[in-house]
Design a protein around this motif. Sequence first.
Motif, PDB file in Angstrom:
ATOM      1  N   GLN A  91       0.818  -1.202   0.000  1.00  0.00           N
ATOM      2  CA  GLN A  91       0.000   0.000   0.000  1.00  0.00           C
ATOM      3  C   GLN A  91       0.858   1.260   0.000  1.00  0.00           C
ATOM      4  OE1 GLN A  91      -2.659  -0.229   3.280  1.00  0.00           O
ATOM      5  NE2 GLN A  91      -4.082  -1.657   2.255  1.00  0.00           N
ATOM      6  N   GLY A  92       1.989   1.260   0.574  1.00  0.00           N
ATOM      7  CA  GLY A  92       2.856   2.417   0.616  1.00  0.00           C
ATOM      8  C   GLY A  92       2.915   3.031   1.999  1.00  0.00           C
ATOM      9  N   ARG A  93       3.250   4.336   2.021  1.00  0.00           N
ATOM     10  CA  ARG A  93       3.377   5.039   3.301  1.00  0.00           C
ATOM     11  C   ARG A  93       2.775   6.428   3.200  1.00  0.00           C
ATOM     12  NH1 ARG A  93       8.935   7.771   3.463  1.00  0.00           N
ATOM     13  NH2 ARG A  93       9.721   7.609   1.335  1.00  0.00           N
ATOM     14  N   THR A  94       2.550   7.026   4.330  1.00  0.00           N
ATOM     15  CA  THR A  94       1.914   8.344   4.384  1.00  0.00           C
ATOM     16  C   THR A  94       2.975   9.435   4.379  1.00  0.00           C
ATOM     17  OG1 THR A  94       0.058   7.447   5.642  1.00  0.00           O
ATOM     18  CG2 THR A  94       0.386   9.833   5.694  1.00  0.00           C
ATOM     19  N   LEU A  95       2.830  10.342   3.388  1.00  0.00           N
ATOM     20  CA  LEU A  95       3.718  11.510   3.312  1.00  0.00           C
ATOM     21  C   LEU A  95       2.933  12.760   3.669  1.00  0.00           C
ATOM     22  CD1 LEU A  95       5.870  10.975   0.077  1.00  0.00           C
ATOM     23  CD2 LEU A  95       6.522  10.606   2.457  1.00  0.00           C
TER      24      LEU A  95
ATOM     25  N   VAL B 146       4.643  11.270  -9.491  1.00  0.00           N
ATOM     26  CA  VAL B 146       5.052  11.275 -10.890  1.00  0.00           C
ATOM     27  C   VAL B 146       4.750   9.930 -11.529  1.00  0.00           C
ATOM     28  CG1 VAL B 146       7.012  11.527 -12.466  1.00  0.00           C
ATOM     29  CG2 VAL B 146       6.825  13.000 -10.449  1.00  0.00           C
ATOM     30  N   GLY B 147       4.093   9.987 -12.714  1.00  0.00           N
ATOM     31  CA  GLY B 147       3.757   8.772 -13.439  1.00  0.00           C
ATOM     32  C   GLY B 147       2.430   8.173 -13.073  1.00  0.00           C
ATOM     33  N   THR B 148       1.705   8.768 -12.110  1.00  0.00           N
ATOM     34  CA  THR B 148       0.392   8.271 -11.686  1.00  0.00           C
ATOM     35  C   THR B 148      -0.573   9.446 -11.565  1.00  0.00           C
ATOM     36  OG1 THR B 148       0.735   8.520  -9.294  1.00  0.00           O
ATOM     37  CG2 THR B 148       1.598   6.513 -10.335  1.00  0.00           C
ATOM     38  N   THR B 149      -1.817   9.091 -11.213  1.00  0.00           N
ATOM     39  CA  THR B 149      -2.815  10.126 -10.929  1.00  0.00           C
ATOM     40  C   THR B 149      -3.063  10.261  -9.440  1.00  0.00           C
ATOM     41  OG1 THR B 149      -4.575   8.489 -11.192  1.00  0.00           O
ATOM     42  CG2 THR B 149      -3.965   9.765 -13.144  1.00  0.00           C
ATOM     43  N   THR B 150      -2.271   9.571  -8.655  1.00  0.00           N
ATOM     44  CA  THR B 150      -2.416   9.618  -7.204  1.00  0.00           C
ATOM     45  C   THR B 150      -1.885  10.946  -6.670  1.00  0.00           C
ATOM     46  OG1 THR B 150      -2.133   7.234  -7.069  1.00  0.00           O
ATOM     47  CG2 THR B 150      -1.838   8.480  -5.032  1.00  0.00           C
ATOM     48  N   GLY B 151      -2.689  11.626  -5.897  1.00  0.00           N
ATOM     49  CA  GLY B 151      -2.227  12.886  -5.358  1.00  0.00           C
ATOM     50  C   GLY B 151      -3.262  13.582  -4.518  1.00  0.00           C
TER      51      GLY B 151
ATOM     52  N   VAL C  44       1.240   7.403  -0.400  1.00  0.00           N
ATOM     53  CA  VAL C  44       1.886   7.204  -1.696  1.00  0.00           C
ATOM     54  C   VAL C  44       2.231   5.728  -1.852  1.00  0.00           C
ATOM     55  CG1 VAL C  44       2.829   9.534  -1.690  1.00  0.00           C
ATOM     56  CG2 VAL C  44       4.195   7.672  -0.777  1.00  0.00           C
ATOM     57  N   PRO C  45       2.172   5.228  -3.072  1.00  0.00           N
ATOM     58  CA  PRO C  45       2.533   3.821  -3.297  1.00  0.00           C
ATOM     59  C   PRO C  45       3.992   3.565  -2.939  1.00  0.00           C
ATOM     60  CG  PRO C  45       1.341   4.735  -5.174  1.00  0.00           C
ATOM     61  CD  PRO C  45       1.681   5.881  -4.292  1.00  0.00           C
ATOM     62  N   SER C  46       4.255   2.334  -2.646  1.00  0.00           N
ATOM     63  CA  SER C  46       5.629   1.981  -2.278  1.00  0.00           C
ATOM     64  C   SER C  46       6.594   2.120  -3.438  1.00  0.00           C
ATOM     65  CB  SER C  46       5.653   0.535  -1.755  1.00  0.00           C
ATOM     66  OG  SER C  46       5.176  -0.357  -2.762  1.00  0.00           O
ATOM     67  N   THR C  47       6.032   2.077  -4.662  1.00  0.00           N
ATOM     68  CA  THR C  47       6.893   2.190  -5.845  1.00  0.00           C
ATOM     69  C   THR C  47       7.182   3.637  -6.223  1.00  0.00           C
ATOM     70  OG1 THR C  47       4.934   2.047  -7.248  1.00  0.00           O
ATOM     71  CG2 THR C  47       6.103  -0.011  -6.755  1.00  0.00           C
ATOM     72  N   ALA C  48       6.528   4.604  -5.558  1.00  0.00           N
ATOM     73  CA  ALA C  48       6.698   6.024  -5.900  1.00  0.00           C
ATOM     74  C   ALA C  48       8.111   6.488  -5.577  1.00  0.00           C
ATOM     75  CB  ALA C  48       5.682   6.867  -5.154  1.00  0.00           C
ATOM     76  N   THR C  49       8.668   7.259  -6.488  1.00  0.00           N
ATOM     77  CA  THR C  49      10.019   7.781  -6.280  1.00  0.00           C
ATOM     78  C   THR C  49      10.078   9.309  -6.292  1.00  0.00           C
ATOM     79  OG1 THR C  49      10.457   7.652  -8.662  1.00  0.00           O
ATOM     80  CG2 THR C  49      11.059   5.729  -7.311  1.00  0.00           C
ATOM     81  N   GLN C  50       9.064   9.941  -6.931  1.00  0.00           N
ATOM     82  CA  GLN C  50       9.095  11.410  -7.043  1.00  0.00           C
ATOM     83  C   GLN C  50       7.690  11.987  -6.863  1.00  0.00           C
ATOM     84  OE1 GLN C  50      10.895  11.935 -10.969  1.00  0.00           O
ATOM     85  NE2 GLN C  50      12.804  12.643  -9.999  1.00  0.00           N
ATOM     86  N   LEU C  51       7.641  13.232  -6.364  1.00  0.00           N
ATOM     87  CA  LEU C  51       6.402  14.000  -6.262  1.00  0.00           C
ATOM     88  C   LEU C  51       6.536  15.275  -7.101  1.00  0.00           C
ATOM     89  CD1 LEU C  51       5.421  13.854  -2.473  1.00  0.00           C
ATOM     90  CD2 LEU C  51       4.593  12.433  -4.351  1.00  0.00           C
ATOM     91  N   LYS C  52       5.432  15.627  -7.776  1.00  0.00           N
ATOM     92  CA  LYS C  52       5.433  16.860  -8.579  1.00  0.00           C
ATOM     93  C   LYS C  52       4.477  17.858  -7.939  1.00  0.00           C
ATOM     94  CE  LYS C  52       4.701  18.772 -13.207  1.00  0.00           C
ATOM     95  NZ  LYS C  52       4.348  18.469 -14.614  1.00  0.00           N
ATOM     96  N   PHE C  53       4.975  19.079  -7.685  1.00  0.00           N
ATOM     97  CA  PHE C  53       4.190  20.159  -7.088  1.00  0.00           C
ATOM     98  C   PHE C  53       3.940  21.219  -8.170  1.00  0.00           C
ATOM     99  CE2 PHE C  53       6.675  18.092  -3.862  1.00  0.00           C
ATOM    100  CZ  PHE C  53       5.844  17.994  -2.760  1.00  0.00           C
TER     101      PHE C  53
ATOM    102  N   ASP D  34      12.494  14.294  -5.266  1.00  0.00           N
ATOM    103  CA  ASP D  34      12.646  12.872  -4.950  1.00  0.00           C
ATOM    104  C   ASP D  34      12.099  12.583  -3.563  1.00  0.00           C
ATOM    105  OD1 ASP D  34      13.896  12.421  -7.382  1.00  0.00           O
ATOM    106  OD2 ASP D  34      15.898  12.846  -6.554  1.00  0.00           O
ATOM    107  N   ILE D  35      11.479  11.404  -3.446  1.00  0.00           N
ATOM    108  CA  ILE D  35      10.963  10.969  -2.146  1.00  0.00           C
ATOM    109  C   ILE D  35      12.102  10.322  -1.367  1.00  0.00           C
ATOM    110  CG2 ILE D  35       9.312   9.468  -0.982  1.00  0.00           C
ATOM    111  CD1 ILE D  35       7.509   9.733  -3.406  1.00  0.00           C
ATOM    112  N   GLY D  36      12.399  10.880  -0.238  1.00  0.00           N
ATOM    113  CA  GLY D  36      13.478  10.346   0.584  1.00  0.00           C
ATOM    114  C   GLY D  36      12.973   9.381   1.642  1.00  0.00           C
TER     115      GLY D  36
END
Length: 418
Positions: free
Chosen positions: A22-26, A47-52, A65-74, A85-87
């Motif tokens: 499921q991922g983690r909460t940012l 980035v690459g999804t419609t999740t936001g 955010v999904p566990s596979t997520a690597t970047q967020l776009k603002f 980048d998601i740290g």
Amino acid sequence: MRKQITLFVLLYFFVSMQVFAQGRTLSGKVSSSQDNLGIPGVSVVVVGTTTGTTTDIDGNYKFIVPSTATQLKFSGVGLKSKTMDIGASDAMDVAMDNEVTKLNEVVVTALGVSREKKSLGYATQQISGEQLTAVKSGSFINQISGKVAGVQVRNNGNLGGSTNIIVRGTTSLLGDNQALFIVDGVPMDNSRSNVQFQDRGTAGYDYGSPVSDINPEDIESVNVLKGAAATALYGSRAARGVILITTKKGRLASSSTKKRFGVTFNTNMTVGVIDKSTFPTYQNEYGAGYGPYYDGQGSHFFLEDVTGDGTADDLVTPYTEDASYGEHFDPNLLVYQWDAFVPGGKNYHKATPWVGHASNVDEGPISFFNNSISNTNSIAFDGGSDKGSFRASFANSNESGIMPNSTLKRYNFGINAG
């Protein structure tokens, strides 16, 4: 017992895998790089999804955010988009910069409707209020000259005199070719009030035109409409073009300020000096008159009894004439000239030598022309709330021309509310 332990371990491993999938909460806060205040309505997307999600009124956001997520776009309106980048941390604070973008040019068309300039099917050109007041002039119409293609502005140069403005298109040989002026949707007459002789270029008075009395500081923009399609809504009066004037109005307050109030003050002074190098050079050998045609005796002068001795033998210059084909100047010849008939003058009833002026036009010790001075002061108050707005203005103009005893005083009052 061993089977129960095995099932428990398998169940724990399955649940752990589901949570990881499921991922983690940012969470975090999006703020402005200029003042560090939170920015509401910013889009935060993986980035690459419609999740936001979007930031709240304080600029905060929080989502899984999904566990596979690597970047967020603002991204947001008026802001430069930023990708991060998601740290390892679950908190991501972002500072965003403003982005100034040029919007499509919008102009005011017939009946006050605003349209994109590129969508119009006819020619139009806009002049901002700042362009009209960059160089001060007695009439804002004079400032249109040279700023709009196909518009001819004829200024007669008189203090407070009328200005003739003709827009490219249909014209008449006998009728009035003035463009139709529309001020905030209301047609305004700009016909000249000159007397008949003034129109012919002879004697008379030029009383100016009404539109010239508008205070330039009250003008927001001027749009010149050309072509039949642009003027159809205003009828036959607009056959020679339309000049739309939009005046300044008070602004509504933003949701954050609730109320606003402003004061604008402008003052300027303009000084004009005669350029004597442009004066024509006149001959200095012959005096006033048209020749030896006066008093029926072949004289270049009138023969009058100025001294009162009963004999009309005193030479009087034909000061009513405007030609210079009179008697040749002779310093030994005494003549009663124009200043001999000015009561209180130093040469009153005195004959003076028949000589030319010491120099040409206005170059002697006493100048006929004055320096022109124009002084204008204006003040405007504007304010508004979430319910309405207002603007009130006052301007006074005091001008003195280059001709003696030529002055013009003008007072402008304006108020609007909405």
